[in-house]
Every structure is written in structure tokens, then in C-alpha cells.
Design a protein around this motif. Sequence first.
Motif, PDB file in Angstrom:
ATOM      1  N   VAL A  53       0.839  -1.202   0.000  1.00  0.00           N
ATOM      2  CA  VAL A  53       0.000   0.000   0.000  1.00  0.00           C
ATOM      3  C   VAL A  53       0.874   1.252   0.000  1.00  0.00           C
ATOM      4  N   LYS A  54       1.934   1.232   0.778  1.00  0.00           N
ATOM      5  CA  LYS A  54       2.763   2.428   0.942  1.00  0.00           C
ATOM      6  C   LYS A  54       3.718   2.662  -0.227  1.00  0.00           C
ATOM      7  N   LEU A  55       4.123   1.587  -0.912  1.00  0.00           N
ATOM      8  CA  LEU A  55       5.141   1.718  -1.954  1.00  0.00           C
ATOM      9  C   LEU A  55       4.599   1.641  -3.368  1.00  0.00           C
ATOM     10  N   VAL A  56       3.510   0.937  -3.575  1.00  0.00           N
ATOM     11  CA  VAL A  56       3.024   0.669  -4.930  1.00  0.00           C
ATOM     12  C   VAL A  56       1.711   1.378  -5.239  1.00  0.00           C
ATOM     13  N   SER A  57       0.859   1.556  -4.253  1.00  0.00           N
ATOM     14  CA  SER A  57      -0.461   2.125  -4.501  1.00  0.00           C
ATOM     15  C   SER A  57      -0.355   3.544  -5.066  1.00  0.00           C
ATOM     16  N   ARG A  58      -1.157   3.827  -6.063  1.00  0.00           N
ATOM     17  CA  ARG A  58      -1.166   5.183  -6.640  1.00  0.00           C
ATOM     18  C   ARG A  58      -1.838   6.188  -5.713  1.00  0.00           C
ATOM     19  N   HIS A  59      -2.501   5.672  -4.672  1.00  0.00           N
ATOM     20  CA  HIS A  59      -3.155   6.561  -3.704  1.00  0.00           C
ATOM     21  C   HIS A  59      -2.313   6.734  -2.435  1.00  0.00           C
ATOM     22  N   ALA A  60      -1.048   6.342  -2.497  1.00  0.00           N
ATOM     23  CA  ALA A  60      -0.202   6.385  -1.300  1.00  0.00           C
ATOM     24  C   ALA A  60      -0.045   7.810  -0.770  1.00  0.00           C
ATOM     25  N   ALA A  61       0.122   8.771  -1.672  1.00  0.00           N
ATOM     26  CA  ALA A  61       0.310  10.161  -1.227  1.00  0.00           C
ATOM     27  C   ALA A  61      -0.922  10.657  -0.479  1.00  0.00           C
ATOM     28  N   ALA A  62      -2.103  10.371  -1.033  1.00  0.00           N
ATOM     29  CA  ALA A  62      -3.332  10.800  -0.361  1.00  0.00           C
ATOM     30  C   ALA A  62      -3.490  10.099   0.979  1.00  0.00           C
ATOM     31  N   ALA A  63      -3.142   8.804   1.022  1.00  0.00           N
ATOM     32  CA  ALA A  63      -3.251   8.068   2.282  1.00  0.00           C
ATOM     33  C   ALA A  63      -2.304   8.639   3.329  1.00  0.00           C
ATOM     34  N   ALA A  64      -1.093   9.000   2.922  1.00  0.00           N
ATOM     35  CA  ALA A  64      -0.126   9.576   3.862  1.00  0.00           C
ATOM     36  C   ALA A  64      -0.628  10.897   4.426  1.00  0.00           C
ATOM     37  N   HIS A  65      -1.211  11.714   3.580  1.00  0.00           N
ATOM     38  CA  HIS A  65      -1.652  13.035   4.028  1.00  0.00           C
ATOM     39  C   HIS A  65      -2.956  12.985   4.826  1.00  0.00           C
ATOM     40  N   ARG A  66      -3.650  11.855   4.758  1.00  0.00           N
ATOM     41  CA  ARG A  66      -4.831  11.687   5.612  1.00  0.00           C
ATOM     42  C   ARG A  66      -4.482  11.056   6.948  1.00  0.00           C
ATOM     43  N   SER A  67      -3.264  10.572   7.094  1.00  0.00           N
ATOM     44  CA  SER A  67      -2.872   9.854   8.300  1.00  0.00           C
ATOM     45  C   SER A  67      -2.410  10.807   9.392  1.00  0.00           C
ATOM     46  N   ALA A  68      -2.166  10.234  10.575  1.00  0.00           N
ATOM     47  CA  ALA A  68      -1.678  11.041  11.697  1.00  0.00           C
ATOM     48  C   ALA A  68      -0.210  11.401  11.547  1.00  0.00           C
ATOM     49  N   LEU A  69       0.452  10.903  10.493  1.00  0.00           N
ATOM     50  CA  LEU A  69       1.844  11.296  10.244  1.00  0.00           C
ATOM     51  C   LEU A  69       1.954  12.791   9.996  1.00  0.00           C
ATOM     52  N   VAL A  70       0.920  13.380   9.425  1.00  0.00           N
ATOM     53  CA  VAL A  70       0.929  14.832   9.187  1.00  0.00           C
ATOM     54  C   VAL A  70       1.075  15.574  10.502  1.00  0.00           C
ATOM     55  N   ARG A  71       0.343  15.137  11.503  1.00  0.00           N
ATOM     56  CA  ARG A  71       0.426  15.782  12.821  1.00  0.00           C
ATOM     57  C   ARG A  71       1.742  15.444  13.513  1.00  0.00           C
ATOM     58  N   LEU A  72       2.256  14.243  13.218  1.00  0.00           N
ATOM     59  CA  LEU A  72       3.441  13.764  13.926  1.00  0.00           C
ATOM     60  C   LEU A  72       4.734  14.343  13.355  1.00  0.00           C
ATOM     61  N   VAL A  73       4.861  14.364  12.014  1.00  0.00           N
ATOM     62  CA  VAL A  73       6.126  14.819  11.403  1.00  0.00           C
ATOM     63  C   VAL A  73       5.959  16.018  10.489  1.00  0.00           C
ATOM     64  N   GLY A  74       4.717  16.453  10.253  1.00  0.00           N
ATOM     65  CA  GLY A  74       4.492  17.609   9.398  1.00  0.00           C
ATOM     66  C   GLY A  74       4.003  17.208   8.012  1.00  0.00           C
ATOM     67  N   GLN A  75       3.386  18.170   7.346  1.00  0.00           N
ATOM     68  CA  GLN A  75       2.784  17.906   6.040  1.00  0.00           C
ATOM     69  C   GLN A  75       3.819  17.479   5.000  1.00  0.00           C
ATOM     70  N   ARG A  76       4.963  18.152   4.949  1.00  0.00           N
ATOM     71  CA  ARG A  76       5.958  17.869   3.909  1.00  0.00           C
ATOM     72  C   ARG A  76       6.657  16.536   4.131  1.00  0.00           C
ATOM     73  N   ARG A  77       6.807  16.129   5.391  1.00  0.00           N
ATOM     74  CA  ARG A  77       7.533  14.893   5.679  1.00  0.00           C
ATOM     75  C   ARG A  77       6.631  13.670   5.754  1.00  0.00           C
TER      76      ARG A  77
END
Length: 288
Positions: A23-47
Motif C-alpha cells: 500500500v505504501k510503496l506501490v499504490s497510486r493513492h499512497a500520497a493521499a493516504a499519507a496526508h490523511r494519516s496522523a503522520l501529518v500531525r506527527l512529522v508535518g505535512q511535507r515529511r
Amino acid sequence: MIEMIAALQPLLVGAVLIWSARVKLVSRHAAAAAHRSALVRLVGQRRALPAYRLLGGVELTLGGLLLLPPVLRLEAVAATVLAAGFLAYLGYARRAAPTSSCGCLSARPTPVSGRSLARAGLLVAAGGLAVLAATGWPDALGGRPVAGGAVLIAELAAVVALSPELDRAWLLPLRRVRARLTHPLRGGSGVPLLATVQQLQLSDAYRRVAALLRSDVREHWDVGEWRFVAHAARYQGRPVTAVFAVPLADPEPEAVRVALVDDATGHTLLSLAGTAPPTSGRLAVVPV
């Protein structure tokens, strides 16, 4: 038995890690999934996306190592630590960013739930068992293929059942099949329950007791040419069941009648007749 189960855990954990990495490496929706996750709050939008991809790389590497024999104890320890990290991350996401998506086994937006936490806990337990394994999974599976296969299938089924993001693949189709088989809005006569409810709500009997009702339809059943529909109600300060008798063949609201039955004694406290009385039912509907 426990030795065999422990030896098979690297297969389970490795398969789940590789699926998650896909899901994280191959899915074409990986970027959208990352930006919907709590990683945005944890490491920031760009990271968020680089961190998401990095995690996928770690999952793919460790999952491959677990699937390829021999499985080293260090690999099992690393898998346990990673699963514990997942559990901590999901707990953080649920508390700090409750609207965020899990982004675990699917790119589909899925909030972190108790099932997600239970799945992570299952992987922690599986990793811990793998650390205790004295033999590799090829020997365990080769020695007892039927029992080993059954254990793996049961564990994979548990992972799927604890993954809300996979519900569209199995749970929704199962619900559609059940709905087609059981016809939840139809009684035994084939008359839709909604049609019956609409008929009784237009009746004078319903209007006269509507203020007493305390629930929607709790139960319904068909007897002969009549459908009986039960609601919770209160009458003279006591809990009662309002039982409406609706003719299946007569669509006129005037034919509906109702009885208020005492929940404690089963006695009919009030009966309001329509144009024709029903012949029988599970609860007595008789004039007082």
C-alpha cells in the motif's frame, strides 16, 4: 502444539508486513493516504509522504526476511518492536487525530478504531511468539501441514476481520448476500414491513395511542391473514407493549386495531377495534 504455532508466526507477520508495504510503496493513492494519516500531525505535512514511504520500505525488508528461511531471532525481535510501534502510533492517532485515516492495509480512508488497535496487538503477540520459536516455519509446516495450515488460515482470518479498511472486500458482500436471503424488510407473507407500518400510522387506532409509544417497531410476525406489530409503550405509569393488528389483504387504515398488553402480567389493558378483528396472534388482542 505451542511450539508449532510459535514457529509459524513469522509467516503471518511477514505476510501482513508485505501487504502493508504494498500500500505504501506501490499504490497510486499512497500520497493521499499519507496526508490523511496522523503522520501529518506527527512529522508535518511535507515529511508525511517520505515517512510513509520509508515505513513501507522497512515493512517490505523485514517482511521478506521473515518469509525467507532461516528466520533469525533478531528478525522476530525487530518484527515485535515494529508491531509495538504500530500499536503506539495507532493509540496516538486515535487520541490526537481522531479524524485521521489509518493508512495501514489499504489506501481507503478508514479512521483508527478499536479493531485497528486489536489487530496491532495481535501482531505484537505473534511477534513475541516468533521470538520464542525453537524451529523454523518450514519444519513446523512440513511436520504438521494440516494443523499448521489451519492455524495460519485462522490467524489470517482474524487479521482480515480486525481490519476495517478491508470490509469492502468481504463484509459488505456478506451483508448483501444476507439481505437477499433474509429479506429484512419483508415478513413471511412477502408484504414489505414498511407498507404495514405506513398503513398502521395512518389509522385511527395508531393516532389514539401514538402519545403512549416509546419505541419504533420492536417485533413483528404474521399469523394467517394478519400481521402483528409491537411497540414499547407506557400506559397509566406502567410499561406495556402496544400490539397493532394489520390485515395483510386489506390496505385500508380503518381495519387496523391495537391492544395495550401489560408487560408484567400479560393482561390486555386496552383494546381499540378496527372494522374486523384478527383471529389469532402471539399476544392476546381482545376487547376489555
